[in-house]
Write a protein that holds these residues in place. Structure first.
Motif, mmCIF file in Angstrom:
data_model
loop_
_atom_site.group_PDB
_atom_site.id
_atom_site.type_symbol
_atom_site.label_atom_id
_atom_site.label_comp_id
_atom_site.label_asym_id
_atom_site.label_seq_id
_atom_site.Cartn_x
_atom_site.Cartn_y
_atom_site.Cartn_z
ATOM 1 N N LEU A 169 45.764 53.361 47.579
ATOM 2 C CA LEU A 169 45.273 54.337 48.560
ATOM 3 C C LEU A 169 45.142 53.739 49.960
ATOM 4 N N HIS A 170 45.345 52.424 50.075
ATOM 5 C CA HIS A 170 45.311 51.728 51.371
ATOM 6 C C HIS A 170 44.024 52.032 52.152
ATOM 7 N N MET A 171 42.914 51.658 51.566
ATOM 8 C CA MET A 171 41.614 51.959 52.155
ATOM 9 C C MET A 171 40.957 50.743 52.825
ATOM 10 N N GLU A 172 41.776 49.811 53.302
ATOM 11 C CA GLU A 172 41.203 48.628 53.938
ATOM 12 C C GLU A 172 40.268 48.984 55.088
ATOM 13 N N ASN A 173 40.606 50.049 55.833
ATOM 14 C CA ASN A 173 39.768 50.448 56.970
ATOM 15 C C ASN A 173 38.456 51.101 56.548
ATOM 16 N N GLU A 174 38.330 51.379 55.238
ATOM 17 C CA GLU A 174 37.092 51.964 54.740
ATOM 18 C C GLU A 174 36.024 50.903 54.461
ATOM 19 N N VAL A 175 36.381 49.631 54.636
ATOM 20 C CA VAL A 175 35.395 48.554 54.520
ATOM 21 C C VAL A 175 34.810 48.320 55.905
ATOM 22 N N GLU A 176 33.498 48.166 55.987
ATOM 23 C CA GLU A 176 32.841 47.991 57.273
ATOM 24 C C GLU A 176 33.403 46.781 58.013
ATOM 25 N N GLU A 177 33.418 46.890 59.337
ATOM 26 C CA GLU A 177 34.053 45.884 60.182
ATOM 27 C C GLU A 177 33.473 44.486 59.976
ATOM 28 N N PHE A 178 32.157 44.400 59.812
ATOM 29 C CA PHE A 178 31.540 43.075 59.694
ATOM 30 C C PHE A 178 31.962 42.359 58.406
ATOM 31 N N VAL A 179 32.435 43.138 57.415
ATOM 32 C CA VAL A 179 32.927 42.537 56.178
ATOM 33 C C VAL A 179 34.395 42.171 56.311
ATOM 34 N N ARG A 180 35.156 42.992 57.054
ATOM 35 C CA ARG A 180 36.601 42.786 57.160
ATOM 36 C C ARG A 180 36.983 41.648 58.090
ATOM 37 N N ASN A 181 36.100 41.249 58.991
ATOM 38 C CA ASN A 181 36.418 40.160 59.913
ATOM 39 C C ASN A 181 36.742 38.899 59.138
ATOM 40 N N LYS A 182 37.954 38.498 59.236
ATOM 41 C CA LYS A 182 38.393 37.342 58.462
ATOM 42 C C LYS A 182 38.004 36.053 59.176
ATOM 43 N N GLY A 183 37.219 35.290 58.511
ATOM 44 C CA GLY A 183 36.888 33.989 59.057
ATOM 45 C C GLY A 183 37.898 32.967 58.575
ATOM 46 N N LYS A 184 37.735 31.764 59.034
ATOM 47 C CA LYS A 184 38.593 30.676 58.565
ATOM 48 C C LYS A 184 38.302 30.420 57.104
ATOM 49 N N SER A 185 39.318 30.397 56.294
ATOM 50 C CA SER A 185 39.115 30.129 54.876
ATOM 51 C C SER A 185 38.562 28.726 54.710
ATOM 52 N N SER A 186 37.428 28.662 54.098
ATOM 53 C CA SER A 186 36.807 27.364 53.885
ATOM 54 C C SER A 186 37.578 26.600 52.823
ATOM 55 N N GLN A 187 37.659 25.297 53.019
ATOM 56 C CA GLN A 187 38.344 24.488 52.036
ATOM 57 C C GLN A 187 37.559 24.459 50.751
ATOM 58 N N VAL A 188 38.285 24.419 49.654
ATOM 59 C CA VAL A 188 37.639 24.346 48.349
ATOM 60 C C VAL A 188 36.911 23.018 48.225
ATOM 61 N N GLN A 189 35.642 23.101 47.954
ATOM 62 C CA GLN A 189 34.854 21.894 47.794
ATOM 63 C C GLN A 189 34.843 21.507 46.324
ATOM 64 N N ILE A 190 35.303 20.311 46.073
ATOM 65 C CA ILE A 190 35.313 19.825 44.705
ATOM 66 C C ILE A 190 34.080 18.982 44.491
ATOM 67 N N LEU A 191 33.195 19.451 43.652
ATOM 68 C CA LEU A 191 31.935 18.763 43.411
ATOM 69 C C LEU A 191 32.104 17.766 42.276
ATOM 70 N N ASN A 192 31.775 16.535 42.557
ATOM 71 C CA ASN A 192 31.863 15.492 41.539
ATOM 72 C C ASN A 192 30.613 15.528 40.671
ATOM 73 N N GLN A 193 30.547 16.522 39.831
ATOM 74 C CA GLN A 193 29.366 16.704 38.992
ATOM 75 C C GLN A 193 29.540 15.966 37.675
ATOM 76 N N THR A 194 28.479 15.328 37.253
ATOM 77 C CA THR A 194 28.485 14.695 35.942
ATOM 78 C C THR A 194 28.194 15.759 34.890
ATOM 79 N N GLN A 195 28.420 15.402 33.612
ATOM 80 C CA GLN A 195 28.105 16.329 32.538
ATOM 81 C C GLN A 195 26.615 16.679 32.545
ATOM 82 N N LYS A 196 25.799 15.700 32.868
ATOM 83 C CA LYS A 196 24.358 15.937 32.935
ATOM 84 C C LYS A 196 24.028 16.958 34.020
#
Length: 336
Positions: A169-196
């Motif tokens: 239905l191409h409803m991209e304009n039906e999303v409010e402007e403050f949500v549609r503003n594309k920011g810079k895609s943040s880099q994926v943060q890889i967390l070095n988490q232990t099993q604990k």
């Protein structure tokens, strides 16, 4: 194989051993569990303990699993997919996460802000609260695995087709402007988490979840205990049974204003099933609660416009009612 599945369903998930132990304990202290009041007490104590144990175990497990698939990674994957495949991937991601309808909305905003197509983000928004795996495992303790497998499949179909329709239905304009503003895609943060660390995250998720909803679980079990022992079976069957062609519609509309999840409504569903309510009616009620809760709809209306909001509402309502009537038809096959 059948005996193993029956053992898992009855003893591990259904915890029939707990029902027996609870009954013996109450009888030992002088409670007549065959009476209406005693039966209500038995139902309440047993179901409260069962749901709390299952909830804690499942949320801990899936909280641990989710440390391996943070939303940033999923967003990166979805961004590389196109068309129906992106809808399928988004719906599957919603299934393996444990977000309620309100918790799903911030993730939806993040996906939209990152530039993902609106139809793809809506596939996630529908799937996440409706068919998350943790809730479905708990559903199996009441309805069995055959019901849950079909439930997951139909929920995914609603999410995939619903998101695809919204995308078409191409409803991209039906999303409010403050949500549609594309920011810079943040880099994926890889967390070095232990099993604990991962186990601690799962435990923290479980404790936080129980802390936030324990009172609602108790209220839900209380309502279930009342239905189970005090509401005449004939009344339930007349309103929510096969004889009422509008039962699914009634259940869907009644569920929408409620804010809860499957964990909080499972005892009510169990009691209704034992009283003779049709399976499709119960599942429509639960789907409506988890997907169309009033607080989540209010939040959603603040970030999308009228046409998209009503398209989402219509797709969910129609999809839920189709699933409800379908389960009514095949109930006898699934509950053998």
């Amino acid at each position: 194989m059948g005996k193993i599945l029956r053992f898992v369903q009855d003893e591990l998930l259904g915890m029939e051993w707990l029902a027996t132990c609870t009954g013996r304990f109450l009888t030992m202290i002088g409670v007549d569990i065959e009476s209406k009041l005693g039966g209500s007490i038995h139902f309440f104590v047993y179901d409260t303990i069962k749901i709390m144990l299952l909830l804690f175990s499942l949320i801990t497990f899936f909280g641990y699993i989710e440390t391996y698939i943070p939303p940033e990674k999923t967003r990166a994957v979805l961004d590389k997919l196109n068309g129906l495949w992106a809808n399928i991937a988004a719906a599957l991601f919603g299934t393996v996460t444990s977000f309620c309808s309100c918790s799903s909305i911030p993730i939806f905003i993040g996906f939209t802000n990152a530039g993902l197509p609106v139809g793809v983000t809506f596939s996630f928004l529908i799937s996440s609260p409706m068919v998350d795996i943790a809730s479905c495992v708990l559903l199996a303790s009441v309805f069995g695995w055959k019901v849950v497998i079909v439930y997951i499949a139909t929920g995914l179909i609603i999410a995939i087709v619903g998101g695809w329709i919204i995308g078409a239905l191409h409803m991209e304009n039906e999303v409010e402007e403050f949500v549609r503003n594309k920011g810079k895609s943040s880099q994926v943060q890889i967390l070095n988490q232990t099993q604990k660390d991962r186990i601690k995250i799962g435990l923290r998720e479980a404790f936080n979840t129980i802390k936030n909803i324990w009172i609602f679980i108790i209220l839900g079990v209380g309502v279930g205990a009342f239905i189970h022992n005090w509401i005449p079976k004939e009344l339930v069957v007349r309103i929510l049974g096969k004889g009422n062609p509008f039962a699914v519609l009634i259940a869907t509309l009644l569920g929408a204003p409620v804010y809860a999840d499957i964990f909080q409504t499972i005892a009510i569903a169990e009691a209704l099933l034992k009283k003779g309510a049709y399976l499709g009616v119960i599942l429509a009620f639960m789907m409506s609660i988890t997907t169309l809760s009033l607080p989540s709809l209010i939040m959603l209306k603040k970030i999308i416009k009228g046409k998209l909001f009503f398209a989402f509402l219509a797709i969910c309502l129609v999809g839920i009612m189709i699933v409800g009537y379908m389960f009514n038809i095949i109930q006898n096959i699934l509950l053998i």
